[in-house]
Design a protein around this motif. Structure first.
Motif, mmCIF file in Angstrom:
data_model
loop_
_atom_site.group_PDB
_atom_site.id
_atom_site.type_symbol
_atom_site.label_atom_id
_atom_site.label_comp_id
_atom_site.label_asym_id
_atom_site.label_seq_id
_atom_site.Cartn_x
_atom_site.Cartn_y
_atom_site.Cartn_z
ATOM 1 N N GLU A 71 0.831 -1.209 0.000
ATOM 2 C CA GLU A 71 0.000 0.000 0.000
ATOM 3 C C GLU A 71 0.859 1.250 0.000
ATOM 4 N N PRO A 92 -8.259 -12.036 -4.109
ATOM 5 C CA PRO A 92 -8.470 -10.797 -3.342
ATOM 6 C C PRO A 92 -7.246 -9.903 -3.260
ATOM 7 N N ARG A 93 -6.015 -10.480 -3.322
ATOM 8 C CA ARG A 93 -4.820 -9.641 -3.222
ATOM 9 C C ARG A 93 -4.730 -8.694 -4.411
ATOM 10 N N THR A 96 -7.365 -6.009 -4.133
ATOM 11 C CA THR A 96 -6.997 -5.026 -3.106
ATOM 12 C C THR A 96 -5.973 -4.033 -3.647
ATOM 13 N N ARG A 99 -7.534 -1.577 -5.957
ATOM 14 C CA ARG A 99 -8.332 -0.587 -5.222
ATOM 15 C C ARG A 99 -7.445 0.451 -4.553
ATOM 16 N N THR A 132 -13.343 -3.517 -10.203
ATOM 17 C CA THR A 132 -12.682 -2.692 -9.201
ATOM 18 C C THR A 132 -13.163 -1.261 -9.392
#
Length: 259
Positions: A71, A92-93, A96, A99, A132
């Motif tokens: 992040e 999901p990674r 994420t 996003r 997304t």
């Protein structure tokens, strides 16, 4: 000898994100295409899609790193290239990370690899990006077949430059190319284009529109790796220069980043 001055607008700081095996392979081919050996942890590539030479500084970011580190690195990046394997579900990674890039309006491209994999699904990769929130996927290239039937890549941008010879050039693949090309032009113009020939959009205007909307995180241009048919990375280098921002662009007011 004096030091050569570099125009900041000609610089692209690009972080390649994905599985380390995939990102390492992509960076290796980028360097080989530019004629540069890999001599540092952050390679520098000199590339000129037109008359002006650009400096592309490339860094790799493993999707296996801790989420907090990912992040942070994505948030401060100038521009990103997400490497997505067509034969593996992103999970999901990946969602994420997409996003996070969207939340911070980081300009990004997506490179789809592994199109010759038995489970390759190009459209699934595009849907993952579409689902997304925020950015609209913009396929600039599409695969001819997949898995064992993979036969290479169609460059939709070239249709802009090849009209009216494109139909003859693409032969049996023209129907598919034309439909995807129409969708490309409609997305870039943000409205449907009537008539049988939607390709009157000048190429320089096309690049300008895509770059402007990519720079603010509105579009995600998508390219395809033609490996193993070809390891030519010129389209990816061209896209980095044409659509990703310079360091000066990242500081512009339209980037509402919450550092």
């Amino acid at each position: 000898m004096g030091t050569k001055a570099i125009d900041p607008q000609s610089i692209r700081n690009v972080t390649v994100v994905g599985d380390p095996d995939e990102t390492g392979r992509v960076v290796h081919h980028l360097l080989r295409r530019s004629g540069k050996p890999r001599t540092s942890t952050e390679p520098v590539i000199h590339w000129a899609p037109g008359r002006a030479e650009h400096t592309i500084r490339v860094a790799e970011l493993s999707s296996r790193a801790p989420l907090a580190e990912l992040e942070r690195e994505i948030r401060v990046a100038d521009g990103l290239v997400f490497v997505v394997h067509a034969g593996r579900r992103g999970g999901p990674r990946l969602e994420t990370l997409l996003r996070v890039a969207d939340d911070h309006q980081v300009a990004r491209l997506c490179l789809i690899t592994g199109l010759d994999d038995p489970g390759a699904d190009f459209d699934r990769c595009v849907r993952t990006i579409a689902e997304t929130r925020g950015a609209t996927p913009l396929p600039l290239q599409i695969p001819i077949g997949s898995g064992a039937a993979f036969g290479g890549v169609i460059d939709l941008v070239q249709i802009l430059a090849l009209q009216p010879l494109a139909a003859e050039l693409y032969g049996p693949h023209w129907h598919l190319a034309e439909n995807r090309y129409r969708a490309l032009v409609d997305t870039v113009l943000d409205h449907p284009v009537p008539g049988p020939h939607p390709g009157e959009l000048p190429l320089n205007q096309f690049h300008h529109r895509v770059r402007r909307r990519t720079r603010i995180g509105d579009l995600v241009p998508i390219l395809c790796s033609a490996a193993p048919k070809s390891n030519d990375t010129a389209p990816l280098l061209d896209a980095m220069v044409r659509y990703l921002p310079s360091p000066l662009d990242v500081c512009q007011p339209e980037h509402a980043l919450d550092y």
